[in-house]
Write an enzyme that holds these catalytic residues in place. Sequence first.
Site, PDB file in Angstrom:
ATOM      1  N   HIS A 123       2.051   4.646  -2.832  1.00 25.51           N
ATOM      2  CA  HIS A 123       1.981   5.921  -2.611  1.00 25.51           C
ATOM      3  C   HIS A 123       3.424   6.712  -2.970  1.00 25.51           C
ATOM      4  O   HIS A 123       3.314   7.827  -3.533  1.00 25.51           O
ATOM      5  CB  HIS A 123       1.705   6.490  -1.099  1.00 25.51           C
ATOM      6  N   HIS A 142       0.682  -1.141  -0.090  1.00 26.79           N
ATOM      7  CA  HIS A 142       0.013   0.179  -0.058  1.00 26.79           C
ATOM      8  C   HIS A 142       0.929   1.393   0.127  1.00 26.79           C
ATOM      9  O   HIS A 142       0.599   2.062  -0.969  1.00 26.79           O
ATOM     10  CB  HIS A 142      -1.016  -0.035   1.385  1.00 26.79           C
ATOM     11  N   GLU A 143       1.873   1.236   0.794  1.00 26.80           N
ATOM     12  CA  GLU A 143       2.649   2.500   1.047  1.00 26.80           C
ATOM     13  C   GLU A 143       3.666   2.716  -0.179  1.00 26.80           C
ATOM     14  O   GLU A 143       3.782   3.725  -0.417  1.00 26.80           O
ATOM     15  CB  GLU A 143       3.392   2.459   2.333  1.00 26.80           C
TER      16      GLU A 143
END
Length: 196
Positions: free
Chosen positions: A102, A98-99
Site C-alpha cells: 500500500h 501487505h502494508e
Amino acid sequence: MSDESTSEPGTSSSFSSAVSGGTTVKECQDMIRRSLQTPMVKFLLEHLDKSGCAVGDGFIKAVRCDKEFGGGYTRGEGVIVCSNHMNMQDDVNQVVIHELIHVFDDCRAANLNWANCAHHACSEIRAGHLSGDCHYKREFLRGFMKIRGHEQDCVRRRVMKSVINNPYCSEAAAKDAMEAVWDVCYNDTQPFDRAP
C-alpha cells in the site's frame, strides 16, 4: 473478524486471522524489527527508497488495536501492526509486506485517493495478490479449502472485506469498483517482475 472497522481517506487495513490474545506491543515491535530483515521486506523498502519514498525509523509501529484487523497504513502517519492480533513472526511479516505494498502504491501514484473505491480496491487487489496473504496454506488455516482458483477467490474476498469498511464505499460500490479494476490491478506486479 469484525466488519466494524472503518477506514478514513488515506487509510488501508489488513484483516487478521490470528487467534488468542496475541503478543505484547514490545514483543510485536521486536517481531517488526526481525521482519525488516526478511528478503521481501528489504526488497520493498529498497524500492520505496528508489522511488523517493524512504521509510524512516518508527514508520512501522506495534500498537494494541480495538478493531479486528492485523494492521493498517495511513498516509502521513505510517504503518501499524496490531500486537494483540499477532501470534507469530509470520503474522507480522505478512502484515508488514501487505502494508508496504500500500505504501508503494501511495508513493508511485500521485493521484491515489483512498476515498475513491476503485483506487482503494486496486491497492487491496495488489496487496492481496503480491503479499502472499492468499497462499493456500494461509487459506487452509482460515478454513477455506479449494484446490483450484483459491488465490483469486481469496483476494476478492479480502478486497471486499477491506473496501466495504471504507466509509465512502457501499458494498455495491466496492464490488463494482473491484470488478472494474480487477484485470489491470491483479496483473500489475510492480515493484516485482512477477507475482512472488
